[in-house]
Scaffold this motif. Structure first.
Motif, mmCIF file in Angstrom:
data_model
loop_
_atom_site.group_PDB
_atom_site.id
_atom_site.type_symbol
_atom_site.label_atom_id
_atom_site.label_comp_id
_atom_site.label_asym_id
_atom_site.label_seq_id
_atom_site.Cartn_x
_atom_site.Cartn_y
_atom_site.Cartn_z
ATOM 1 N N ARG A 49 0.842 -1.206 0.000
ATOM 2 C CA ARG A 49 0.000 0.000 0.000
ATOM 3 C C ARG A 49 0.872 1.249 0.000
ATOM 4 O O ARG A 49 0.596 2.211 -0.718
ATOM 5 C CB ARG A 49 -0.924 0.004 1.220
ATOM 6 C CG ARG A 49 -2.104 -0.896 1.114
ATOM 7 C CD ARG A 49 -3.010 -0.804 2.354
ATOM 8 N NE ARG A 49 -4.093 -1.747 2.257
ATOM 9 C CZ ARG A 49 -4.099 -2.955 2.822
ATOM 10 N NH1 ARG A 49 -3.074 -3.373 3.547
ATOM 11 N NH2 ARG A 49 -5.132 -3.755 2.663
ATOM 12 N N ARG A 53 1.056 4.226 -2.821
ATOM 13 C CA ARG A 53 0.902 5.643 -2.463
ATOM 14 C C ARG A 53 2.086 6.464 -2.957
ATOM 15 O O ARG A 53 1.916 7.569 -3.486
ATOM 16 C CB ARG A 53 0.752 5.794 -0.953
ATOM 17 C CG ARG A 53 -0.617 5.419 -0.445
ATOM 18 C CD ARG A 53 -0.769 5.753 1.043
ATOM 19 N NE ARG A 53 -1.917 5.057 1.578
ATOM 20 C CZ ARG A 53 -1.865 3.964 2.347
ATOM 21 N NH1 ARG A 53 -0.717 3.469 2.736
ATOM 22 N NH2 ARG A 53 -2.973 3.389 2.764
ATOM 23 N N ASP A 106 -9.100 -2.555 -1.578
ATOM 24 C CA ASP A 106 -8.500 -1.225 -1.479
ATOM 25 C C ASP A 106 -7.206 -1.125 -2.281
ATOM 26 O O ASP A 106 -6.943 -0.112 -2.921
ATOM 27 C CB ASP A 106 -8.267 -0.816 -0.028
ATOM 28 C CG ASP A 106 -7.171 -1.614 0.672
ATOM 29 O OD1 ASP A 106 -7.206 -2.867 0.618
ATOM 30 O OD2 ASP A 106 -6.285 -0.977 1.273
ATOM 31 N N ILE A 107 -6.402 -2.171 -2.295
ATOM 32 C CA ILE A 107 -5.152 -2.129 -3.072
ATOM 33 C C ILE A 107 -5.463 -2.164 -4.564
ATOM 34 O O ILE A 107 -4.862 -1.428 -5.346
ATOM 35 C CB ILE A 107 -4.197 -3.267 -2.676
ATOM 36 C CG1 ILE A 107 -3.663 -3.023 -1.278
ATOM 37 C CG2 ILE A 107 -3.049 -3.369 -3.666
ATOM 38 C CD1 ILE A 107 -2.631 -4.012 -0.820
#
Length: 192
Positions: A49, A53, A106-107
């Motif tokens: 993650r 980002r 989410d990833i």
């Protein structure tokens, strides 16, 4: 634990990462790693993650004033990130969840948002094209850029030699845009 895992992956790749080594380096028990992250996948996903980002932050920083220059800038930024963080980026695409569990949504969403950054400049360059077609073109273009870079950095049999990657990547973007009907002279000058 996250710093230790990130450092290990960055230096030696995902396959070298062992929960025992992380626990030892963090001066804690293996159980503490599992308590903190649920399982070993949880630790790897946390590092992944952070990698997405960091990559997205680099890509978002590319100036968007001209769509052609933006596409070139996105490809160049991706190459720079991949060169600087090859093993971390590789980990993002190599990691497989234990027991064939699905990847966390989410990833997947974060990766798709990073890939989607090529969508907006293509919309500006191809305003009359079907939106679904442009979305597919953006994913395809990002996939091609990723493949050229990944194979080049891996130095596989069919790879572009690393010293030629920047030049060939720029040529690919120009050629792809020309294939979409954007004349090369105008693409290089940023005119549409």
């Amino acid at each position: 634990m996250i710093e230790i895992a990130r450092g290990s992956i960055a230096a030696n790749g995902l396959r070298s990462l062992k929960v025992r080594d992380v626990a030892e380096a963090a001066d804690c028990s293996i159980g503490s790693v599992y308590n903190e992250f649920g399982d070993f996948d949880g630790l790897i996903l946390t590092v992944n993650r952070e990698t997405v980002r960091a990559l997205t932050a680099r890509l978002v920083a590319v100036p968007a004033d001209d769509p052609v220059r933006q596409l070139h800038g996105l490809a160049e930024s991706y190459l720079t990130f991949a060169t600087d963080h090859a093993n971390l980026l590789r980990s993002l695409f190599e990691h497989r969840m234990e027991g064939d569990r699905p990847f966390p949504e989410d990833i997947l969403l974060m990766v798709m948002q990073a890939f989607a950054l090529m969508h907006e400049p293509l919309v500006r360059l191809l305003p009359d094209r079907d939106p679904e077609e442009v979305a597919l073109l953006a994913r395809m273009m990002f996939s091609a850029v990723h493949g050229i870079i990944s194979l080049g950095l891996e130095e596989r049999m069919v790879a572009v030699p690393p010293e030629k990657l920047r030049q060939q990547l720029a040529q690919f973007v120009d050629t792809h845009l020309a294939g979409l009907g954007i004349p090369l002279g105008k693409a290089r000058d940023g005119e549409v």
